[in-house]
Each structure stands twice: as C-alpha cells, then as structure tokens.
Write a protein that holds these residues in place. Structure first.
Motif, PDB file in Angstrom:
ATOM      1  N   MET A 104     -71.336   8.366   5.087  1.00 55.75           N
ATOM      2  CA  MET A 104     -71.454   8.616   3.648  1.00 55.75           C
ATOM      3  C   MET A 104     -70.104   9.031   3.061  1.00 55.75           C
ATOM      4  O   MET A 104     -69.743   8.609   1.957  1.00 55.75           O
ATOM      5  N   GLY A 105     -69.337   9.826   3.793  1.00 55.17           N
ATOM      6  CA  GLY A 105     -68.008  10.225   3.330  1.00 55.17           C
ATOM      7  C   GLY A 105     -67.079   9.019   3.232  1.00 55.17           C
ATOM      8  O   GLY A 105     -66.320   8.886   2.263  1.00 55.17           O
ATOM      9  N   LEU A 106     -67.163   8.139   4.210  1.00 53.16           N
ATOM     10  CA  LEU A 106     -66.348   6.917   4.208  1.00 53.16           C
ATOM     11  C   LEU A 106     -66.720   6.038   3.016  1.00 53.16           C
ATOM     12  O   LEU A 106     -65.843   5.495   2.335  1.00 53.16           O
ATOM     13  N   LEU A 107     -68.014   5.910   2.750  1.00 51.38           N
ATOM     14  CA  LEU A 107     -68.459   5.104   1.608  1.00 51.38           C
ATOM     15  C   LEU A 107     -68.012   5.706   0.284  1.00 51.38           C
ATOM     16  O   LEU A 107     -67.628   4.987  -0.637  1.00 51.38           O
ATOM     17  N   ARG A 108     -68.047   7.039   0.175  1.00 46.82           N
ATOM     18  CA  ARG A 108     -67.602   7.700  -1.056  1.00 46.82           C
ATOM     19  C   ARG A 108     -66.104   7.512  -1.274  1.00 46.82           C
ATOM     20  O   ARG A 108     -65.649   7.322  -2.394  1.00 46.82           O
ATOM     21  N   GLU A 109     -65.345   7.590  -0.190  1.00 46.09           N
ATOM     22  CA  GLU A 109     -63.886   7.440  -0.292  1.00 46.09           C
ATOM     23  C   GLU A 109     -63.481   6.004  -0.611  1.00 46.09           C
ATOM     24  O   GLU A 109     -62.436   5.774  -1.211  1.00 46.09           O
ATOM     25  N   HIS A 110     -64.265   5.044  -0.159  1.00 43.60           N
ATOM     26  CA  HIS A 110     -63.921   3.626  -0.320  1.00 43.60           C
ATOM     27  C   HIS A 110     -65.059   2.876  -1.016  1.00 43.60           C
ATOM     28  O   HIS A 110     -65.521   1.841  -0.544  1.00 43.60           O
ATOM     29  N   THR A 111     -65.485   3.403  -2.145  1.00 47.19           N
ATOM     30  CA  THR A 111     -66.624   2.831  -2.869  1.00 47.19           C
ATOM     31  C   THR A 111     -66.388   1.381  -3.263  1.00 47.19           C
ATOM     32  O   THR A 111     -67.262   0.528  -3.082  1.00 47.19           O
ATOM     33  N   THR A 112     -65.216   1.076  -3.794  1.00 46.05           N
ATOM     34  CA  THR A 112     -64.919  -0.292  -4.231  1.00 46.05           C
ATOM     35  C   THR A 112     -64.988  -1.256  -3.053  1.00 46.05           C
ATOM     36  O   THR A 112     -65.598  -2.323  -3.142  1.00 46.05           O
ATOM     37  N   ALA A 113     -64.370  -0.894  -1.940  1.00 44.69           N
ATOM     38  CA  ALA A 113     -64.399  -1.751  -0.750  1.00 44.69           C
ATOM     39  C   ALA A 113     -65.832  -1.909  -0.240  1.00 44.69           C
ATOM     40  O   ALA A 113     -66.233  -3.007   0.163  1.00 44.69           O
ATOM     41  N   ALA A 114     -66.608  -0.832  -0.263  1.00 46.28           N
ATOM     42  CA  ALA A 114     -67.996  -0.898   0.191  1.00 46.28           C
ATOM     43  C   ALA A 114     -68.810  -1.843  -0.686  1.00 46.28           C
ATOM     44  O   ALA A 114     -69.619  -2.636  -0.190  1.00 46.28           O
ATOM     45  N   ILE A 115     -68.587  -1.786  -2.004  1.00 42.22           N
ATOM     46  CA  ILE A 115     -69.300  -2.687  -2.927  1.00 42.22           C
ATOM     47  C   ILE A 115     -68.880  -4.130  -2.679  1.00 42.22           C
ATOM     48  O   ILE A 115     -69.723  -5.035  -2.655  1.00 42.22           O
ATOM     49  N   GLN A 116     -67.588  -4.364  -2.474  1.00 42.19           N
ATOM     50  CA  GLN A 116     -67.103  -5.716  -2.205  1.00 42.19           C
ATOM     51  C   GLN A 116     -67.691  -6.268  -0.906  1.00 42.19           C
ATOM     52  O   GLN A 116     -68.118  -7.424  -0.847  1.00 42.19           O
ATOM     53  N   ILE A 117     -67.723  -5.461   0.110  1.00 43.35           N
ATOM     54  CA  ILE A 117     -68.292  -5.892   1.391  1.00 43.35           C
ATOM     55  C   ILE A 117     -69.791  -6.146   1.233  1.00 43.35           C
ATOM     56  O   ILE A 117     -70.321  -7.148   1.711  1.00 43.35           O
ATOM     57  N   GLY A 118     -70.475  -5.236   0.532  1.00 38.41           N
ATOM     58  CA  GLY A 118     -71.907  -5.419   0.294  1.00 38.41           C
ATOM     59  C   GLY A 118     -72.196  -6.700  -0.478  1.00 38.41           C
ATOM     60  O   GLY A 118     -73.138  -7.437  -0.162  1.00 38.41           O
ATOM     61  N   ALA A 119     -71.379  -6.976  -1.496  1.00 40.28           N
ATOM     62  CA  ALA A 119     -71.560  -8.203  -2.282  1.00 40.28           C
ATOM     63  C   ALA A 119     -71.317  -9.441  -1.418  1.00 40.28           C
ATOM     64  O   ALA A 119     -72.058 -10.426  -1.504  1.00 40.28           O
ATOM     65  N   THR A 120     -70.297  -9.384  -0.582  1.00 39.86           N
ATOM     66  CA  THR A 120     -69.980 -10.522   0.287  1.00 39.86           C
ATOM     67  C   THR A 120     -71.102 -10.798   1.274  1.00 39.86           C
ATOM     68  O   THR A 120     -71.504 -11.958   1.444  1.00 39.86           O
ATOM     69  N   ILE A 121     -71.615  -9.753   1.902  1.00 40.01           N
ATOM     70  CA  ILE A 121     -72.670 -10.001   2.887  1.00 40.01           C
ATOM     71  C   ILE A 121     -74.010 -10.320   2.228  1.00 40.01           C
ATOM     72  O   ILE A 121     -74.942 -10.737   2.903  1.00 40.01           O
ATOM     73  N   THR A 122     -74.089 -10.155   0.910  1.00 44.06           N
ATOM     74  CA  THR A 122     -75.287 -10.567   0.181  1.00 44.06           C
ATOM     75  C   THR A 122     -75.120 -11.955  -0.423  1.00 44.06           C
ATOM     76  O   THR A 122     -75.985 -12.818  -0.273  1.00 44.06           O
ATOM     77  N   LEU A 123     -74.026 -12.189  -1.111  1.00 43.60           N
ATOM     78  CA  LEU A 123     -73.818 -13.458  -1.814  1.00 43.60           C
ATOM     79  C   LEU A 123     -73.536 -14.622  -0.867  1.00 43.60           C
ATOM     80  O   LEU A 123     -73.946 -15.754  -1.143  1.00 43.60           O
ATOM     81  N   GLY A 124     -72.858 -14.361   0.242  1.00 45.25           N
ATOM     82  CA  GLY A 124     -72.605 -15.425   1.222  1.00 45.25           C
ATOM     83  C   GLY A 124     -73.908 -16.046   1.719  1.00 45.25           C
ATOM     84  O   GLY A 124     -74.128 -17.260   1.574  1.00 45.25           O
ATOM     85  N   PRO A 125     -74.798 -15.246   2.270  1.00 43.92           N
ATOM     86  CA  PRO A 125     -76.080 -15.796   2.709  1.00 43.92           C
ATOM     87  C   PRO A 125     -76.913 -16.390   1.578  1.00 43.92           C
ATOM     88  O   PRO A 125     -77.619 -17.375   1.776  1.00 43.92           O
ATOM     89  N   LEU A 126     -76.810 -15.816   0.383  1.00 46.18           N
ATOM     90  CA  LEU A 126     -77.542 -16.362  -0.757  1.00 46.18           C
ATOM     91  C   LEU A 126     -77.085 -17.802  -1.027  1.00 46.18           C
ATOM     92  O   LEU A 126     -77.908 -18.684  -1.272  1.00 46.18           O
ATOM     93  N   GLY A 127     -75.789 -18.041  -0.963  1.00 50.26           N
ATOM     94  CA  GLY A 127     -75.256 -19.394  -1.150  1.00 50.26           C
ATOM     95  C   GLY A 127     -75.804 -20.361  -0.110  1.00 50.26           C
ATOM     96  O   GLY A 127     -76.196 -21.488  -0.437  1.00 50.26           O
ATOM     97  N   TYR A 128     -75.848 -19.920   1.134  1.00 47.57           N
ATOM     98  CA  TYR A 128     -76.400 -20.775   2.185  1.00 47.57           C
ATOM     99  C   TYR A 128     -77.895 -21.004   1.996  1.00 47.57           C
ATOM    100  O   TYR A 128     -78.403 -22.081   2.255  1.00 47.57           O
TER     101      TYR A 128
END
Length: 175
Positions: free
Chosen positions: A117-141
C-alpha cells in the motif's frame, strides 16, 4: 465435396479474406454494442435475427453473393482457423496479463500489505498506468476474439442460407 483450388483461386480467397476482415474492425465493436440490431438482439431467445440485420452482416452477404462454393468453403475454413488462433492467444493473454499479475499482487498484499500500500501511494501514477495496461491489453484481445467469432457466425448464416453443409471437420471443431 468441393474441388481443390488452383493457385489463382487461392489468391482470390486471400483477397476475399482481406475484404471480409475489414468489415469487422475491432475498434468499432464497443460503439456498435449500443446501436446495432445484433446488439439489441441479445435479449430474449432469438440471438440471430438481429445479427442477420447488422450492417457488417449485410455487407458480407453482398461481398460473397457471387463467390462459388469452393472459395466460400476455403474462406470459411480460414475464418475458423483465425478464430481458433484468436482463442489461443486470448487464453495466453488472460493468464499472462491478468491471472499472474493479480495473483502476485494479492500474494504480496497478503504477505506485506502495508509495504504494498505504501508503494502504491508513493507511485500512484505508475500503478494506474500499469493497472490500465493490464486491463486494456486483454480487453483489446477480447474484442478482437469477439470479432473473429462474429465473422465465423456471419459465414455460418451465409452457409445456412445457401444450404451448404460444413466443409471440413476442422470447421466444426470447438476447442
């Protein structure tokens, strides 16, 4: 049984395939889910009548109206092969992009919840980008896989209306 295709007919099948797949762009699947007859047909018991009225279905019927049985069979076999390969890739993507990362994240959160949780708070933007990638990539497929199955379905409608039987056991195979 259909005759074997000569070289020029095989090239024609690939040209037909190119025209056919352009009628089913992946990007348009989500918007079409709100206004096509096929999308609205996912209510009740009849899922094919609306599907038959879709613009892409009508264009496919028009594209293939003068195509002989042998070329149609080859095109249909090609579409079925494409759909099976799409299914294989979708399964790999679901495991690789969704199941593994979510399992690792859940395990890490369980073992070291405060640190994660501390890592996610410190790197919120990166966490959102990674979350979007692992969601949108499979959605495209997933959307691409849906379209590949839609092409097979339209070819099945054409086959039914032509009174043709399936060409090969490969076409009938479901994995």
């Amino acid at each position: 049984m259909a005759k074997n295709l000569v070289k020029s007919e095989r090239a024609d099948v690939w040209a037909l395939w190119d025209k056919l797949k352009r009628l089913f762009p992946t990007w348009s699947l989500l918007p079409e889910a709100f206004y096509t007859p096929g999308a609205w047909g996912y209510v009740g018991v009849d899922f094919v009548s609306g599907f038959r009225k879709n613009a892409s279905t009508l264009k496919t019927f028009d594209l293939l109206k003068d195509v002989d049985d042998a070329r149609f069979d080859a095109l249909s076999a090609l579409a079925n092969l494409n759909a099976r390969r799409q299914e294989q890739l979708l399964r790999a993507v679901v495991v690789g992009y969704l199941t593994l990362p979510l399992t690792i994240t859940a395990l890490a959160a369980d073992l070291a919840g405060d640190s994660v949780m501390g890592l996610l708070r410190e790197h919120t933007t990166a966490a959102i980008q990674i979350g979007a990638t692992i969601t949108l990539g499979p959605l495209g497929y997933f959307l691409s896989h849906w379209r590949s199955r839609q092409i097979v379905g339209v070819l099945d409608l054409i086959r039914i209306e032509r009174g043709q039987t399936p060409f090969t056991a490969l076409e009938l195979r479901e994995e």
